[in-house]
Enzyme design. Structure first.
Site, PDB file in Angstrom:
ATOM      1  N   LYS A  12      23.335  26.298  22.028  1.00 44.50           N
ATOM      2  CA  LYS A  12      23.792  27.340  21.105  1.00 44.50           C
ATOM      3  C   LYS A  12      24.097  28.630  21.861  1.00 44.50           C
ATOM      4  O   LYS A  12      23.254  29.133  22.614  1.00 44.50           O
ATOM      5  CB  LYS A  12      22.718  27.652  20.058  1.00 44.50           C
ATOM      6  CG  LYS A  12      22.523  26.608  18.991  1.00 44.50           C
ATOM      7  CD  LYS A  12      21.509  27.116  17.967  1.00 44.50           C
ATOM      8  CE  LYS A  12      21.204  26.077  16.905  1.00 44.50           C
ATOM      9  NZ  LYS A  12      20.232  26.593  15.910  1.00 44.50           N
ATOM     10  N   ILE A  13      25.289  29.163  21.603  1.00 46.16           N
ATOM     11  CA  ILE A  13      25.691  30.454  22.159  1.00 46.16           C
ATOM     12  C   ILE A  13      26.202  31.303  21.002  1.00 46.16           C
ATOM     13  O   ILE A  13      27.039  30.833  20.222  1.00 46.16           O
ATOM     14  CB  ILE A  13      26.773  30.293  23.237  1.00 46.16           C
ATOM     15  CG1 ILE A  13      26.241  29.465  24.413  1.00 46.16           C
ATOM     16  CG2 ILE A  13      27.272  31.649  23.726  1.00 46.16           C
ATOM     17  CD1 ILE A  13      27.270  29.174  25.495  1.00 46.16           C
TER      18      ILE A  13
END
Length: 327
Positions: free
Chosen positions: A144-145
């Site tokens: 996740k970014i």
């Protein structure tokens, strides 16, 4: 579908996963919750620090000894560092439960989504470094970014390096388009160099319910009166418009629905090549429902609802517009 055919499925969610392109992920790394999700057709799971806290509350006895061992192994570590090590270890343990699915579906599914440290949201390079580290924890990780100004270049670079990304905290159509274009740039760079992309499985998470929540806050703050049912369609409208744009442009990243507030954040997206990622409690609720499992992804949200929300709320206009020009 006949009654006999419907009864052959374990649940509404299981029926969805077996009869439509729509995938189910679990918004939990709890080893109590995840097997339930997999039994009902889940092919992925998500993790973040809040989810880890929830899992620890359920599984305190199972993790107490390991936490004590970490304190001994890392004598000068801060509580924060020990907590992040727990995030890593719980993610790896959950990823192992999904590995067979990952192998069978050649990387498109079967992944555990682990979140980069949200405090890094302004630092592209730091997010890239952590994405690289997290990607090495297990073969079936997806990282996740956040979709911030620094997150977009990190998403492109991580994709180029072969990391499947989950672009998180999206609320608007323009954010999602920026994600899709960043992923495309990363994939195209890999293609030009003859690198593998077929086993990657990027997704873009829209926090559907949080847009609904925010419009309710604005209505209260600014004394705006609209049909209260209209609020429940705001995030749905953004998701469906984004889905249409992605399909028209051929973007190679799937949308993921998160932040559930009502069944429409699941039922309205059935039939799409998308991911639904509800927490365990919502999965149990959906499976106890009698909601018909049929494709709704291409059914447009009422024009009257979209027009009223657009007229009343500038932030909805910003979320729904294909290009955000500061309107």
């Amino acid at each position: 579908m006949t009654v006999a055919a419907v009864s052959s499925f374990k649940s509404p969610l299981h029926q969805m996963t077996q009869t439509t392109p729509t995938c189910l992920w679990s918004d939990s790394v709890s080893t109590q919750d995840l097997p339930y999700s997999i039994e009902h057709g889940a092919v992925g799971a998500t993790c973040n620090p809040v989810i880890v806290v929830g899992a620890l509350k359920k599984e305190t006895d199972a993790w107490r000894e390991r936490i004590q061992a970490l304190v001994q192994e890392m004598p000068i570590a801060t509580e924060d560092e020990i907590a992040w090590q727990l995030v890593r270890e719980m993610s790896v343990k959950a990823a192992a439960l999904l590995k067979q699915i990952f192998d069978e579906q050649r990387g498109r599914n079967g992944r555990l989504s682990i979140q980069t440290d949200p405090r890094l949201f302004r630092d592209s390079k730091a997010m890239e470094r952590q994405a690289l580290e997290f990607d090495q924890l297990a073969p079936n990780m997806i990282v996740k970014i956040p979709v911030t100004s620094a997150g977009i270049p990190a998403i492109e670079e991580a994709t180029y390096r072969g990391i499947s990304i989950n672009a998180t905290v999206c609320f608007t159509v323009p954010q999602c388009i920026a994600v899709a274009e960043a992923v495309e740039r990363g994939l195209e760079r890999r293609e030009r160099e003859g690198k593998e992309i077929s086993t990657m499985g990027p997704v873009c998470t829209i926090m559907v319910g949080r847009l609904d929540d925010w419009l309710k806050v604005l209505a209260e703050k600014d004394n705006v009166s609209v049909d209260p049912g209209y609020f429940e369609w705001a995030g749905v409208a953004v998701f469906k418009k984004t889905y249409r744009i992605f399909a028209e442009r051929g973007y190679r990243v799937r949308l993921l629905s998160a932040a559930f507030r009502n069944h429409m954040h699941w039922s309205e997206f059935i039939g799409g090549d998308v991911v639904i990622s509800p927490p365990h409690a919502w999965q149990v609720r959906f499976n106890a429902s009698d909601i018909e499992i049929r494709s709704r992804i291409n059914e447009a949200v009422s024009g009257e609802i979209v027009e009223e929300l657009s007229r009343r709320f500038r932030d909805f206009r910003r979320a729904y517009a294909e290009e955000n020009r500061g309107i």
